[in-house]
Scaffold this active site. Sequence first.
Site, PDB file in Angstrom:
ATOM      1  N   GLY A 115      41.913  25.913  26.825  1.00  0.00           N
ATOM      2  CA  GLY A 115      43.171  26.652  26.739  1.00  0.00           C
ATOM      3  C   GLY A 115      43.418  27.482  27.985  1.00  0.00           C
ATOM      4  O   GLY A 115      44.549  27.581  28.474  1.00  0.00           O
ATOM      5  N   THR A 116      42.365  28.088  28.507  1.00  0.00           N
ATOM      6  CA  THR A 116      42.491  28.916  29.711  1.00  0.00           C
ATOM      7  C   THR A 116      43.063  28.084  30.863  1.00  0.00           C
ATOM      8  O   THR A 116      43.941  28.546  31.602  1.00  0.00           O
ATOM      9  CB  THR A 116      41.111  29.491  30.094  1.00  0.00           C
TER      10      THR A 116
ATOM     11  N   ASN B 215      44.931  37.168  19.181  1.00  0.00           N
ATOM     12  CA  ASN B 215      43.576  36.756  18.808  1.00  0.00           C
ATOM     13  C   ASN B 215      42.774  37.861  18.136  1.00  0.00           C
ATOM     14  O   ASN B 215      41.932  37.593  17.292  1.00  0.00           O
ATOM     15  CB  ASN B 215      42.805  36.262  20.041  1.00  0.00           C
TER      16      ASN B 215
ATOM     17  N   SER C  32      44.417  25.092  22.163  1.00  0.00           N
ATOM     18  CA  SER C  32      42.993  24.858  22.437  1.00  0.00           C
ATOM     19  C   SER C  32      42.326  24.307  21.186  1.00  0.00           C
ATOM     20  O   SER C  32      42.438  24.898  20.104  1.00  0.00           O
ATOM     21  CB  SER C  32      42.346  26.179  22.851  1.00  0.00           C
ATOM     22  N   ALA C  33      41.594  23.184  21.338  1.00  0.00           N
ATOM     23  CA  ALA C  33      41.072  22.451  20.171  1.00  0.00           C
ATOM     24  C   ALA C  33      40.113  23.270  19.315  1.00  0.00           C
ATOM     25  O   ALA C  33      40.094  23.140  18.090  1.00  0.00           O
ATOM     26  CB  ALA C  33      40.381  21.173  20.650  1.00  0.00           C
TER      27      ALA C  33
ATOM     28  N   THR D 185      39.181  12.855  35.378  1.00  0.00           N
ATOM     29  CA  THR D 185      38.997  11.880  34.293  1.00  0.00           C
ATOM     30  C   THR D 185      39.176  12.558  32.951  1.00  0.00           C
ATOM     31  O   THR D 185      38.642  13.653  32.713  1.00  0.00           O
ATOM     32  CB  THR D 185      37.582  11.265  34.392  1.00  0.00           C
TER      33      THR D 185
ATOM     34  N   CYS E 100      35.699  36.827  24.364  1.00  0.00           N
ATOM     35  CA  CYS E 100      35.639  36.853  25.821  1.00  0.00           C
ATOM     36  C   CYS E 100      35.438  38.258  26.349  1.00  0.00           C
ATOM     37  O   CYS E 100      34.845  38.453  27.394  1.00  0.00           O
ATOM     38  CB  CYS E 100      36.917  36.294  26.416  1.00  0.00           C
TER      39      CYS E 100
HETATM   40  N1  PLP Z   1      44.427  32.680  24.520  1.00  0.00           N
HETATM   41  C1  PLP Z   1      44.044  33.152  23.326  1.00  0.00           C
HETATM   42  C2  PLP Z   1      45.046  33.889  22.486  1.00  0.00           C
HETATM   43  C3  PLP Z   1      42.745  32.954  22.872  1.00  0.00           C
HETATM   44  O1  PLP Z   1      42.383  33.446  21.691  1.00  0.00           O
HETATM   45  C4  PLP Z   1      41.834  32.241  23.684  1.00  0.00           C
HETATM   46  C5  PLP Z   1      40.424  32.063  23.255  1.00  0.00           C
HETATM   47  O2  PLP Z   1      39.876  32.898  22.586  1.00  0.00           O
HETATM   48  C6  PLP Z   1      42.274  31.742  24.925  1.00  0.00           C
HETATM   49  C7  PLP Z   1      43.564  31.997  25.303  1.00  0.00           C
HETATM   50  C8  PLP Z   1      41.367  30.937  25.802  1.00  0.00           C
HETATM   51  O3  PLP Z   1      41.207  29.629  25.282  1.00  0.00           O
HETATM   52  P1  PLP Z   1      39.927  28.751  25.679  1.00  0.00           P
HETATM   53  O4  PLP Z   1      38.756  29.374  24.991  1.00  0.00           O
HETATM   54  O5  PLP Z   1      40.209  27.372  25.163  1.00  0.00           O
HETATM   55  O6  PLP Z   1      39.810  28.755  27.146  1.00  0.00           O
END
Ligand code: PLP
Length: 378
Positions: free
Chosen positions: A69-70, A145, A193-194, A231, A318
Site C-alpha cells: 500500500g505504501t 487506521n 493493501s492486501a 515482474t 508502523c
Molecule cells: N495507509 C494506512 C491507512 C494503513 O493503515 C497502512 C498500513 O498500516 C498503510 C497505509 C501502509 O500500507 P502497507 O502496509 O501495505 O504498506
Amino acid sequence: MPVYLDHNASTTVRPSVIALMSDVLAENGNPSSVHAHGQAARARVETARRQVGKALCARPEDVIFTGCGTEALNLAITSAITAGGVERLLVSSIEHEAVAETARASGLTVEEIPVDATGIVKLDLLAEALSRPGKVLAGLMLANNEIGTIQPVTEAGALVREAGGLFLVDAIQAAGKIPVDFAAIGADYMAISAHKFGGPQGVGALLAACNAPMSRHNHGGGQEMGRRAGTLNAAGIAGLGLALEEAVAELDSFAGLADWRDEMQAAIKKAAPNVQVLGEGAPCLPNTLALAVPGWRGETQVMALDLENISISAGSACSSGKAKASKMGTALDLPDDRSDGVVRISLGWSSNRADVDALITAWTEAYERASKSMKVSA
Ligand code: PLP
C-alpha cells in the site's frame, strides 16, 4: 489459546487465498512472457484485476498492482507532482505516515488539515486551504487506521475537483471492511493493501482514474502499462484479488463485528469510567476500538495483555515503538496522560466470541492491578 486483536495491523490470511497462492506459486511462468506458461500467469493477474475493479467499482484498467500500500501511495503522490503539475500538498492531520512522510519528503509545501475532536477532517478548513493559489493534491484516508473514523471523502473530493486539484484517497483500512466505490467518490487515485482484508503482506494496488496524471515511479520493464516496472507478484496478486472479492461478499458479517466492539467498549467503560473512546460519535469502522486510558501508558497496556497472550496495539504498527509524541493525541488535542494511554483493539473476519471474552477479562483484571499504582487525573 493466543488471542489476536490487532487486525488493523495485518489480518488473518483467508484459507482459500493460501490455497490459491500455493497453486500459483507451484506454476511456472512470468506474466510478461508470451508462451503458454507466461499466459497462464498473466491470466491469474488479469482475474485479480477484474476482481479488484468489480469490488471497488473501478475499471480493471484503472488497477495498477504494486509491492504494498505504501508503494501505491508513493506512486500517486510522485505522479501528481511530476506529471500533474501539483505545487501544494494538503493532507489531513491523521494521515498514515505513508502519505504524511511521502508528502514531507517531496520538498513541496505541505499543509495539514485539522480534524475535529472526534477525528473527522474539518471540511471548512479544507475548502479554505483550497481557495489559496497553487495547484493542489489533497490526500485523505477513507478510514483511519488507529481510531477507525470514516472520513467524508465524497464531499472532500467534490471540493478538491471544484478547485481544480487532484484527490488521493487512502482506502487501505476501508477496502474489504466497508463499501468502497471508486467511481462514486470521484478520486483521481486510491490505494489498497492486501494484508488488511485477508490477502498476503507485500502486495497492494493503486487505482488511477483514466485521466489521472501518471509518471514512472521506478524504471525497468513496461509492466502495468508502463506505470509500475517490475515482474508482477502473480501469486500475491491472485491472493489479493480473491481476498478482496471474498471480503466484499462478507461486508454484512463484517459490519456485525460492531456488536462485539460495543460489548468490549461497554465492559471497559464499566471497569474504567474515565476511559475515553476515541472517535465516539463519529462514523467508525465496525471492528476498531481505540481507547485513551488516563495514567496507563499504551505500551504498558500492550505488554500487560501480551503476558496474557493477547495481541493489541498502541497506535499503528508502523509508528508504535517510536519515542515521539502520539500524532493522534496531538491531532485530537488530548491531554498528555490520555495521549500516552492510547491503545487500539481491532477485530477481524476470523475473530470469535472467545477472543472478545478473553480481552474483556484480561483488560479489566490488568486495569484493576495497574490502577493501584496509577496517577489518574480525572
Ligand atoms: N495507509 C494506512 C491507512 C494503513 O493503515 C497502512 C498500513 O498500516 C498503510 C497505509 C501502509 O500500507 P502497507 O502496509 O501495505 O504498506
